[in-house]
Design an enzyme around this catalytic site. Structure first.
Site, PDB file in Angstrom:
ATOM      1  N   HIS A 194      -2.631  -3.279  -6.479  1.00 23.32           N
ATOM      2  CA  HIS A 194      -3.987  -3.804  -6.255  1.00 23.32           C
ATOM      3  C   HIS A 194      -4.153  -3.929  -4.738  1.00 23.32           C
ATOM      4  O   HIS A 194      -3.626  -4.858  -4.135  1.00 23.32           O
ATOM      5  CB  HIS A 194      -4.111  -5.154  -6.941  1.00 23.32           C
ATOM      6  CG  HIS A 194      -5.471  -5.784  -6.862  1.00 23.32           C
ATOM      7  ND1 HIS A 194      -6.036  -6.414  -7.939  1.00 23.32           N
ATOM      8  CD2 HIS A 194      -6.361  -5.914  -5.845  1.00 23.32           C
ATOM      9  CE1 HIS A 194      -7.217  -6.898  -7.588  1.00 23.32           C
ATOM     10  NE2 HIS A 194      -7.428  -6.610  -6.317  1.00 23.32           N
ATOM     11  N   CYS A 235     -11.712  -3.935  -3.999  1.00 21.20           N
ATOM     12  CA  CYS A 235     -10.296  -3.544  -4.031  1.00 21.20           C
ATOM     13  C   CYS A 235     -10.111  -2.338  -4.945  1.00 21.20           C
ATOM     14  O   CYS A 235     -10.934  -2.073  -5.812  1.00 21.20           O
ATOM     15  CB  CYS A 235      -9.427  -4.678  -4.557  1.00 21.20           C
ATOM     16  SG  CYS A 235      -9.367  -6.141  -3.515  1.00 21.20           S
ATOM     17  N   THR A 282      -4.446  -5.775 -13.819  1.00 12.15           N
ATOM     18  CA  THR A 282      -4.988  -6.441 -12.642  1.00 12.15           C
ATOM     19  C   THR A 282      -6.448  -6.757 -12.923  1.00 12.15           C
ATOM     20  O   THR A 282      -7.181  -5.946 -13.497  1.00 12.15           O
ATOM     21  CB  THR A 282      -4.802  -5.628 -11.348  1.00 12.15           C
ATOM     22  OG1 THR A 282      -5.087  -6.469 -10.230  1.00 12.15           O
ATOM     23  CG2 THR A 282      -5.651  -4.370 -11.291  1.00 12.15           C
TER      24      THR A 282
END
Length: 159
Positions: A47, A30, A24
């Site tokens: 994620h 995040c 990711t």
């Protein structure tokens, strides 16, 4: 030959193929959570954009991976469905940065706090952490070994 599975924002990928790498990109506030069963060599990555679905239940039903509380839990459930054992799972996390100068929302810290609370409630621990600061990160999970790598600012390190 590695097959790369890309996890988008509010997304999750699982694999039991030892040739796969799950990645990711651009984790700012995040959280990217890599979860791996070393015996079965099954792993996944989620994620998560926001800490909790408490105020957004309908959004959580539509996409549980948007939220730390529902996304991590759903990823674990799906790994167990594939044959992983909860007690063997290794959890490694990156992201949770403060991407704003003013700390107004501090979403990164709130995301990490939500993850810590979720782990404590389930009597689990985080095996490795690279969170906070003000830099974006990319997170890799190698299914053949369970190796987790964080890349940031042109440098890589094992987590």
């Amino acid at each position: 030959m590695n097959n790369t599975l890309v996890v988008g924002i509010s997304d999750m990928k699982l694999s039991r193929n030892p040739g796969d790498v799950i990645v990711t990109y651009s984790l700012g506030s995040c959280l990217g959570v890599a979860i791996y069963d070393p015996k079965e060599r099954i792993g996944g990555m989620v994620h998560c954009l926001l800490p909790s679905a408490a105020a957004a239940r309908e959004k959580a039903r539509q996409n549980p991976f948007m939220f730390v509380t529902t996304g991590v839990a759903m990823t674990v459930r799906r790994l167990v469905d594939l044959g992983a054992r909860k007690e063997r799972l290794v959890f490694k996390v990156a992201g949770g940065a403060n991407m704003r100068k003013d700390r107004l929302f501090d979403t990164g810290l709130r995301n990490f706090n939500a993850l810590q609370t979720l782990m404590e409630r389930n009597n689990r621990k985080l095996d490795a952490v690279d969170v906070g600061g003000t830099i974006p990160r990319t997170l890799f999970l190698y299914l053949d070994t369970g190796r987790v790598v964080v890349r940031s600012m042109g440098k890589e390190k094992d987590l």
